[in-house]
Design an enzyme around this catalytic site. Structure first.
Site, PDB file in Angstrom:
ATOM      1  N   ARG A 140     -42.488  47.732   2.725  1.00  0.00           N
ATOM      2  CA  ARG A 140     -41.577  48.156   3.007  1.00  0.00           C
ATOM      3  C   ARG A 140     -40.364  47.871   3.815  1.00  0.00           C
ATOM      4  NH1 ARG A 140     -43.013  54.971   3.439  1.00  0.00           N
ATOM      5  NH2 ARG A 140     -41.340  54.958   4.409  1.00  0.00           N
ATOM      6  N   LYS A 192     -49.285  60.570   6.013  1.00  0.00           N
ATOM      7  CA  LYS A 192     -49.036  61.889   4.871  1.00  0.00           C
ATOM      8  C   LYS A 192     -49.231  61.541   3.277  1.00  0.00           C
ATOM      9  CE  LYS A 192     -44.828  61.705   6.149  1.00  0.00           C
ATOM     10  NZ  LYS A 192     -44.922  61.582   7.560  1.00  0.00           N
ATOM     11  N   ARG A 248     -48.786  48.828   7.231  1.00  0.00           N
ATOM     12  CA  ARG A 248     -48.425  48.866   5.990  1.00  0.00           C
ATOM     13  C   ARG A 248     -48.342  48.246   4.795  1.00  0.00           C
ATOM     14  NH1 ARG A 248     -45.879  54.662   4.966  1.00  0.00           N
ATOM     15  NH2 ARG A 248     -43.981  53.583   5.764  1.00  0.00           N
ATOM     16  N   ARG A 252     -37.386  67.970   6.637  1.00  0.00           N
ATOM     17  CA  ARG A 252     -37.240  67.042   7.736  1.00  0.00           C
ATOM     18  C   ARG A 252     -35.952  67.739   8.288  1.00  0.00           C
ATOM     19  NH1 ARG A 252     -39.648  62.299   5.030  1.00  0.00           N
ATOM     20  NH2 ARG A 252     -38.917  60.517   6.899  1.00  0.00           N
ATOM     21  N   ARG A 286     -36.846  55.353  13.623  1.00  0.00           N
ATOM     22  CA  ARG A 286     -37.538  57.087  12.420  1.00  0.00           C
ATOM     23  C   ARG A 286     -37.989  57.602  13.287  1.00  0.00           C
ATOM     24  NH1 ARG A 286     -40.195  53.035   8.708  1.00  0.00           N
ATOM     25  NH2 ARG A 286     -41.448  55.073   7.747  1.00  0.00           N
TER      26      ARG A 286
HETATM   27  P1  AP5 Z   1     -48.977  56.269   5.452  1.00  0.00           P
HETATM   28  O1  AP5 Z   1     -50.000  57.439   4.386  1.00  0.00           O
HETATM   29  O2  AP5 Z   1     -48.543  55.864   4.106  1.00  0.00           O
HETATM   30  O3  AP5 Z   1     -47.824  56.823   6.294  1.00  0.00           O
HETATM   31  P2  AP5 Z   1     -46.883  58.005   6.093  1.00  0.00           P
HETATM   32  O4  AP5 Z   1     -46.738  59.189   6.851  1.00  0.00           O
HETATM   33  O5  AP5 Z   1     -46.661  58.645   4.488  1.00  0.00           O
HETATM   34  O6  AP5 Z   1     -45.753  57.210   6.193  1.00  0.00           O
HETATM   35  P3  AP5 Z   1     -44.064  56.749   5.589  1.00  0.00           P
HETATM   36  O7  AP5 Z   1     -43.778  55.744   6.797  1.00  0.00           O
HETATM   37  O8  AP5 Z   1     -44.059  56.728   4.316  1.00  0.00           O
HETATM   38  O9  AP5 Z   1     -43.449  58.387   5.964  1.00  0.00           O
HETATM   39  P4  AP5 Z   1     -41.943  58.294   6.766  1.00  0.00           P
HETATM   40  O10 AP5 Z   1     -41.905  59.835   6.304  1.00  0.00           O
HETATM   41  O11 AP5 Z   1     -41.481  57.258   7.378  1.00  0.00           O
HETATM   42  O12 AP5 Z   1     -41.551  57.734   4.850  1.00  0.00           O
HETATM   43  P5  AP5 Z   1     -40.447  58.979   3.858  1.00  0.00           P
HETATM   44  O13 AP5 Z   1     -40.995  57.842   2.716  1.00  0.00           O
HETATM   45  O14 AP5 Z   1     -41.234  59.825   3.897  1.00  0.00           O
HETATM   46  O15 AP5 Z   1     -49.311  55.146   6.707  1.00  0.00           O
HETATM   47  C1  AP5 Z   1     -49.372  54.695   7.415  1.00  0.00           C
HETATM   48  C2  AP5 Z   1     -50.347  53.395   6.676  1.00  0.00           C
HETATM   49  O16 AP5 Z   1     -51.088  53.694   7.576  1.00  0.00           O
HETATM   50  C3  AP5 Z   1     -50.684  52.793   6.115  1.00  0.00           C
HETATM   51  O17 AP5 Z   1     -50.737  51.695   6.186  1.00  0.00           O
HETATM   52  C4  AP5 Z   1     -51.896  53.053   6.181  1.00  0.00           C
HETATM   53  O18 AP5 Z   1     -53.119  52.292   5.243  1.00  0.00           O
HETATM   54  C5  AP5 Z   1     -52.185  53.048   7.165  1.00  0.00           C
HETATM   55  N1  AP5 Z   1     -53.238  54.144   7.602  1.00  0.00           N
HETATM   56  C6  AP5 Z   1     -53.117  56.439   6.761  1.00  0.00           C
HETATM   57  N2  AP5 Z   1     -54.074  57.298   7.505  1.00  0.00           N
HETATM   58  C7  AP5 Z   1     -54.783  56.194   8.061  1.00  0.00           C
HETATM   59  C8  AP5 Z   1     -55.367  56.749   9.639  1.00  0.00           C
HETATM   60  N3  AP5 Z   1     -56.295  57.946   9.811  1.00  0.00           N
HETATM   61  N4  AP5 Z   1     -56.273  55.899   9.615  1.00  0.00           N
HETATM   62  C9  AP5 Z   1     -55.667  54.334   9.828  1.00  0.00           C
HETATM   63  N5  AP5 Z   1     -54.996  54.109   9.244  1.00  0.00           N
HETATM   64  C10 AP5 Z   1     -54.201  54.805   8.630  1.00  0.00           C
HETATM   65  O19 AP5 Z   1     -39.109  58.442   4.243  1.00  0.00           O
HETATM   66  C11 AP5 Z   1     -38.652  57.652   4.025  1.00  0.00           C
HETATM   67  C12 AP5 Z   1     -37.048  57.395   4.545  1.00  0.00           C
HETATM   68  O20 AP5 Z   1     -35.844  58.278   3.255  1.00  0.00           O
HETATM   69  C13 AP5 Z   1     -36.760  58.062   5.191  1.00  0.00           C
HETATM   70  O21 AP5 Z   1     -36.553  57.643   6.606  1.00  0.00           O
HETATM   71  C14 AP5 Z   1     -35.317  58.987   5.698  1.00  0.00           C
HETATM   72  O22 AP5 Z   1     -34.188  58.103   5.363  1.00  0.00           O
HETATM   73  C15 AP5 Z   1     -35.675  59.049   4.324  1.00  0.00           C
HETATM   74  N6  AP5 Z   1     -35.954  60.660   3.663  1.00  0.00           N
HETATM   75  C16 AP5 Z   1     -37.142  60.748   3.120  1.00  0.00           C
HETATM   76  N7  AP5 Z   1     -37.014  61.998   2.972  1.00  0.00           N
HETATM   77  C17 AP5 Z   1     -36.572  62.940   3.612  1.00  0.00           C
HETATM   78  C18 AP5 Z   1     -35.570  64.217   3.750  1.00  0.00           C
HETATM   79  N8  AP5 Z   1     -36.647  65.068   3.481  1.00  0.00           N
HETATM   80  N9  AP5 Z   1     -34.609  63.907   4.241  1.00  0.00           N
HETATM   81  C19 AP5 Z   1     -33.350  63.188   4.931  1.00  0.00           C
HETATM   82  N10 AP5 Z   1     -34.109  61.601   4.696  1.00  0.00           N
HETATM   83  C20 AP5 Z   1     -35.358  61.933   4.395  1.00  0.00           C
HETATM   84 MG    MG Z   2     -45.232  57.917   3.215  1.00  0.00          MG
END
Ligand code: AP5
Ligand code: MG
Length: 223
Positions: A163, A17, A129, A92, A174
Site C-alpha cells: 500500500r 483489523k 504488509r 475514527r 498515521r
Molecule cells: P492488517 O490486518 O492489515 O491491519 P489493519 O489494522 O487492517 O491495518 P490498516 O493499515 O489497514 O489500518 P488503517 O486503519 O491504517 O487503514 P485503513 O485502510 O482503515 O495487518 C497489518 C499487517 O500485520 C499485515 O501484514 C498482517 O499480515 C500482519 N498481522 C496482522 N495480525 C497479525 C498478528 N496477530 N501477528 C503478526 N502479524 C499480524 O485506512 C487507510 C486510510 O484511509 C486512513 O489512514 C485514512 O486516511 C482513511 N480512512 C479510512 N477510514 C477512515 C475514516 N473512518 N475516517 C477518516 N479517514 C479514514
Molecule cells: Mg485494514
C-alpha cells in the site's frame, strides 16, 4: 428476538483489523465494511472523492468525516447489511461515532473490539504488509508470507502489492493521527459499556479465538 449484530473493530493502523475482519465476517456471515477499502476503491476508479482522498491517505491524514460518512451510509443501505455488519476502520473520530449512534436501531447489538499493539510492532507489521490485488488477502513478508513469494497462494496467482501509505514515515504519521483523533473513542465506547480490549500482539489464530469467545458470550447473555 435475536438482535442484529454490529461489530466494530477499533485499533491503530496495522493492529490486525483487516486480518481479523476477514475471518470474523466469514465465521458470522457478516458483510465486511472497511472504509479504507471503500476509499481505495474510489481512488482506483478515479472519482472526485477518490482524488481528494488519495492525497490525504498518502500523507497519513484522515479523510473528512462528511466524505467517509457519505460512502459508508450508501454501503449500509445495501440489502446485505440488513442482518448486521462489521465495521473495520470506522468510526475514527468522535463525530463519526456520534453519527453512527444516531443511526443505530433498537434491535441492534453493538460490540466494540479494541485491538492493542505496541507502536514498534505496528511499524514492523505495516512495512512488511503485502496485499493481493485480486482477492484482497493480507500477507506479511515475515509473519505470514505467501508460499508463492510475490503472488497470492490463496487465489493462486494474484499479484501482491504494497500500500502507498505503508512507508515508515507515513505509518508514524498515521499513528500520531490515531492517538489524537481515534484513541478518544476507547473512552467513548468504554463509558457506554460496549467495549472490550484485546491484546493484539498474539498470533492471528489465538486472537481470532478470543474474539469469537467474547462475541459468543455477549450473544448468549443477550438472548
Ligand atoms: P492488517 O490486518 O492489515 O491491519 P489493519 O489494522 O487492517 O491495518 P490498516 O493499515 O489497514 O489500518 P488503517 O486503519 O491504517 O487503514 P485503513 O485502510 O482503515 O495487518 C497489518 C499487517 O500485520 C499485515 O501484514 C498482517 O499480515 C500482519 N498481522 C496482522 N495480525 C497479525 C498478528 N496477530 N501477528 C503478526 N502479524 C499480524 O485506512 C487507510 C486510510 O484511509 C486512513 O489512514 C485514512 O486516511 C482513511 N480512512 C479510512 N477510514 C477512515 C475514516 N473512518 N475516517 C477518516 N479517514 C479514514
Ligand atoms: Mg485494514
Amino acid at each position: 428476538m435475536t438482535k442484529k449484530i454490529v461489530l466494530i473493530l477499533l485499533g491503530p493502523p496495522g493492529s490486525g483489523k483487516g486480518t481479523q475482519a476477514k475471518q470474523l465476517c466469514h465465521h458470522y456471515s457478516l458483510p465486511h465494511l472497511s472504509t479504507g477499502d471503500l476509499l481505495r476503491e474510489e481512488i482506483n476508479q478515479k472519482t472526485v472523492i477518490g482524488l481528494e482522498a488519495k492525497e490525504l491517505i498518502q500523507k497519513g491524514l484522515l479523510v473528512p468525516d462528511a466524505i467517509v460518512m457519505k460512502i459508508l451510509w450508501e454501503r449500509l443501505s445495501k440489502k446485505d447489511c440488513a442482518q448486521g455488519f462489521l465495521l473495520d476502520g470506522f468510526p475514527r473520530t468522535v463525530h463519526q461515532a456520534e453519527s453512527l449512534l444516531k443511526e443505530q436501531k433498537e434491535n441492534e447489538q453493538l460490540i466494540v473490539l479494541s485491538l492493542e499493539v505496541p507502536n514498534e510492532e505496528i511499524v514492523k507489521r505495516a512495512v512488511g504488509r503485502l496485499i493481493c490485488s485480486t482477492c484482497g488477502a493480507i500477507f506479511h513478508t515475515t509473519y505470514s508470507p505467501s508460499t508463492l513469494n510475490t503472488e497470492c497462494d490463496r487465489c493462486e496467482g494474484g499479484k501482491l502489492y504494497q500500500r502507498a501509505d505503508d512507508k515508515e514515515e507515513v505509518i508514524r504519521e498515521r499513528l500520531r493521527v490515531y492517538d489524537q483523533q481515534t484513541a478518544p473513542l476507547i473512552h467513548f465506547y468504554d463509558e457506554k459499556k460496549v467495549l472490550k480490549k484485546f491484546d493484539g500482539s498474539v498470533s492471528p489464530q489465538v486472537l481470532f479465538g478470543k474474539l469469537c469467545d467474547y462475541i459468543d458470550s455477549i450473544r448468549l447473555s443477550s438472548e
